[in-house]
Motif scaffolding. Structure first.
Motif, short mmCIF file in Angstrom:
data_model
loop_
_atom_site.label_atom_id
_atom_site.label_comp_id
_atom_site.label_asym_id
_atom_site.label_seq_id
_atom_site.Cartn_x
_atom_site.Cartn_y
_atom_site.Cartn_z
N ALA A 279 -23.75 -19.57 4.93
CA ALA A 279 -24.99 -19.16 4.34
C ALA A 279 -25.36 -17.50 4.57
O ALA A 279 -25.83 -16.67 4.04
N ILE A 280 -25.08 -17.45 5.98
CA ILE A 280 -25.00 -15.76 6.60
C ILE A 280 -24.37 -14.84 5.72
O ILE A 280 -24.50 -13.70 5.06
N VAL A 281 -23.07 -15.24 5.22
CA VAL A 281 -22.24 -14.33 4.60
C VAL A 281 -22.79 -14.06 3.05
O VAL A 281 -22.86 -12.94 2.70
N THR A 282 -23.23 -15.30 2.43
CA THR A 282 -23.61 -15.05 1.07
C THR A 282 -24.90 -14.35 1.00
O THR A 282 -25.13 -13.63 0.03
N LEU A 283 -25.63 -14.59 2.12
CA LEU A 283 -27.25 -13.96 1.95
C LEU A 283 -26.80 -12.42 2.23
O LEU A 283 -27.59 -11.77 1.58
N PHE A 284 -25.95 -11.86 3.06
CA PHE A 284 -25.61 -10.58 2.99
C PHE A 284 -25.27 -10.08 2.00
O PHE A 284 -25.53 -8.94 1.31
N PHE A 285 -24.30 -10.82 1.07
CA PHE A 285 -24.17 -10.20 -0.20
C PHE A 285 -25.30 -10.16 -1.23
O PHE A 285 -25.33 -9.10 -2.00
N GLY A 286 -26.28 -11.08 -1.11
CA GLY A 286 -27.36 -10.94 -2.03
C GLY A 286 -28.09 -9.67 -1.53
O GLY A 286 -28.65 -8.83 -2.54
N GLN A 287 -28.27 -9.43 -0.26
CA GLN A 287 -29.22 -8.12 0.11
C GLN A 287 -28.14 -6.79 -0.23
O GLN A 287 -28.68 -5.72 -0.60
N ILE A 288 -26.94 -6.74 -0.40
CA ILE A 288 -26.08 -5.70 -0.78
C ILE A 288 -26.32 -5.58 -2.11
O ILE A 288 -26.50 -4.18 -2.65
N PHE A 289 -26.40 -6.36 -3.08
CA PHE A 289 -26.74 -6.33 -4.75
C PHE A 289 -28.09 -5.75 -4.75
O PHE A 289 -28.36 -4.74 -5.43
N TYR A 290 -29.15 -6.24 -3.78
CA TYR A 290 -30.44 -5.52 -4.06
C TYR A 290 -30.40 -4.23 -3.67
O TYR A 290 -31.32 -3.39 -4.46
N THR A 291 -29.86 -3.92 -2.68
CA THR A 291 -29.85 -2.55 -1.90
C THR A 291 -29.31 -1.51 -3.07
O THR A 291 -29.69 -0.45 -3.52
N ILE A 292 -28.11 -2.09 -3.51
CA ILE A 292 -27.49 -1.02 -4.72
C ILE A 292 -28.24 -0.84 -5.81
O ILE A 292 -28.38 -0.05 -6.58
N ALA A 293 -28.94 -2.01 -6.20
CA ALA A 293 -29.83 -1.92 -7.53
C ALA A 293 -31.10 -1.08 -7.26
O ALA A 293 -31.42 -0.21 -8.10
N VAL A 294 -31.48 -0.88 -6.15
CA VAL A 294 -32.66 -0.23 -5.77
C VAL A 294 -32.17 1.49 -5.67
O VAL A 294 -32.93 2.46 -6.18
N GLN A 295 -31.07 1.55 -4.90
CA GLN A 295 -30.48 2.78 -4.54
C GLN A 295 -29.33 3.18 -5.58
O GLN A 295 -28.69 4.48 -5.26
N GLY A 296 -29.22 2.70 -6.62
CA GLY A 296 -28.29 2.84 -7.59
C GLY A 296 -28.36 4.15 -8.50
O GLY A 296 -27.65 4.41 -9.53
N TYR A 297 -29.52 5.03 -8.18
CA TYR A 297 -29.90 6.06 -9.22
C TYR A 297 -29.14 7.35 -8.59
O TYR A 297 -29.27 8.49 -9.21
N ARG A 298 -28.43 7.30 -7.40
CA ARG A 298 -27.78 8.30 -6.77
C ARG A 298 -26.65 8.08 -6.07
O ARG A 298 -26.44 7.73 -5.06
N VAL A 299 -25.52 7.55 -7.04
CA VAL A 299 -23.97 7.46 -6.55
C VAL A 299 -23.34 8.44 -6.81
O VAL A 299 -22.96 8.81 -7.96
#
Length: 500
Positions: free
Chosen positions: A156-176
């Motif tokens: 559960a912890i590992v998969t939750l970490f993956f979900g938060q990574i996706f959200y962070t990339i979606a929010v910060q993905g305007y400057r890659v």
């Protein structure tokens, strides 16, 4: 050779036969009126039952032209897809996947990048869908690969970490900085998301209305339901259920446990991505807040409410929760649901009947007495009006009249920033609820009277005014808690019978 006429019958277990397994059907039978009604229904094949239900649901767009109702129907069917996908990993394989919402977002953003004005790419639906679904299944497989040896909380912890990574990339993905497309480092649009997403194009037709997306979503739910049903009845499905019930025994029996985990998460990822593509096409945009942790909590609530492991149950749970959340947006509807839920719970839990009558009569008398005392000592303390949608409900029917003469509502109850009464009432209510968990016997029933009255006071002084905010989820959570206490297996779930 015939047996002698007076041969004694052996009543013990037969050699070579597992009596516990042979009698499992007897233990799983439903009792009472519900059992007599449910048994003939369950003799009908589940696919046929779902087909009849789907045909009835398909008539909904023909019976109404209200765009709001049709949109609620579309969102409910999208949630049904998400619940079916999550049920594969959680309900069938027993894997606590907390990163599931990332696949929902991956499908949405994948479709938005390939069929929108973001990069000037406008692939047709029949081209975009296979690519997005295949990529989502691959991502799900790769996510499960390093965590295939994890179980329970660790997974559960590992998969939750993956979900938060996706959200962070979606929010910060305007400057890659490492990726540049069309002279831009903006991939996801950041907090603003990706707009101007193309409609679904099927056989030369553009799906532009909620009615069209309703039918498209219903077809997707039907296809996924049938596919998961047959998969559940196959050897893979039986292996998933064995993995869910006892991973160690499953591994000792020679089943490929790691492969089963990979397959379950990958299948769930594909279904979640399909729901994401429908959602982003119907909204014409992909926005990061639509794929965050609160959505994951809502999907889990749907699966638990319907019954973990039940395909038809999770669909019913998804529709029920989404419709209930929409109904709770209106304060007057939320008020009726709250008091109806409280009464139903009291009728279901308080026995014998004279105890129920005593609690109800005591609650009414307690409120009338408190109202009379406050009116005599502080007249302004009972000048408040029951409010709905920010307006006075002084002439709002018999329920409003009862509440005004039963509760203590100060004159400035609904003024902005004046929540002193609510805060005090909430603190005392929490204390009473905690005390209810400690006391026993007649003291509990006596304490229940002021607790019910104070709960109504807290609801009317603030919570009902925030129906579009956290109150909806608080009330939904309370309903789920009550239901789980009364029926832990969910609406259509079944008890697990395990040998000791």
């Amino acid at each position: 050779m015939a047996e002698p006429p007076n041969t004694p019958q052996v009543s013990g277990p037969r050699i070579g036969a597992d009596e516990w397994v042979a009698r499992s059907d007897e233990r799983s039978q439903y009792a009472g009126l519900i059992g007599r009604l449910r048994r003939p229904v369950e003799r009908v094949p589940v696919v046929l039952r779902f087909g009849v239900l789907g045909a009835a649901v398909a008539l909904v767009p023909l019976m109404t032209s209200n765009e709001y109702l049709l949109r609620v129907g579309v969102v409910s069917l999208i949630y049904a897809l998400l619940a079916l996908g999550l049920n594969v990993s959680v309900g069938l394989a027993g894997l606590l996947d907390l990163g599931y919402v990332a696949f929902y977002g991956f499908g949405a953003y994948g479709y938005a990048m390939l069929s929108s004005s973001k990069f000037g790419v406008h692939w047709a639906t029949w081209q975009t869908l296979p690519v997005v679904l295949a990529a989502s299944i691959l991502v799900g497989f790769l996510l499960a690969l390093p965590s295939r040896r994890l179980v329970g909380d660790y997974l559960a912890i590992v998969t939750l970490f993956f979900g938060q990574i996706f959200y962070t990339i979606a929010v910060q993905g305007y400057r890659v900085p490492l990726i540049k497309i069309h002279n831009s480092h903006d991939l996801t649009g950041g907090p603003n998301g990706i707009a101007d997403v193309d409609d679904f194009r099927v056989f030369g037709h553009h799906l532009t209305t909620n009615r069209a997306y309703f039918w498209a979503s219903l077809i997707a739910v039907a296809v996924v339901f049938v596919a998961v049903h047959f998969m559940n009845q196959s050897r893979t499905g039986r292996a998933w259920r064995a993995l869910r019930d006892d991973p160690l025994a499953t591994e000792l029996m020679g089943m490929p446990v790691n492969w089963l985990k990979l397959l379950a998460i990958a299948v769930g990822a594909g279904v979640g991505a399909l729901a994401g593509t429908i959602n982003v096409a119907s909204l014409h945009g992909a926005f990061p807040d639509d794929y965050n942790t609160p959505i994951l909590i809502t999907i889990y609530a749907m699966v638990i409410l319907g019954g973990v492991g039940s395909l038809l149950g999770v669909v019913v749970g998804a529709v029920t929760v989404n419709v209930l959340l929409e109904v709770l947006r209106t304060p007057e509807h939320a008020r009726w649901i709250l008091y109806a839920a409280v009464l139903i719970t009291l009728f279901a839990k308080l026995r014998p009947w004279h105890r129920l009558a005593a609690v109800l009569a005591g609650t009414v008398a307690f409120g009338v007495a408190v109202h009379a005392i406050v009116a005599a000592a502080w007249p302004r303390g009972v000048h408040g009006l029951v409010s709905i949608s920010g307006t006075d409900f002084s002439k709002g029917g018999w329920l409003g009249w009862i509440l005004r003469h039963w509760l203590v509502l100060p004159g400035n109850t609904y003024e902005v920033g004046r929540y002193t009464y609510f805060n005090l009432g909430l603190v005392v209510l929490i204390g009473l609820v905690l005390a209810l968990t400690v006391v026993r016997g007649w003291a509990r029933w006596l304490l229940l009277v002021p607790t019910l009255w104070l709960a109504a006071f807290v609801w009317e002084t603030r919570l009902v005014e925030e129906g579009t905010g956290p109150t909806r989820f608080l009330l939904l959570g309370a309903i789920l808690v009550v239901l789980m206490a009364a029926r832990p297996q969910g609406l259509l779930g079944t008890h697990r019978v395990e040998p000791v």
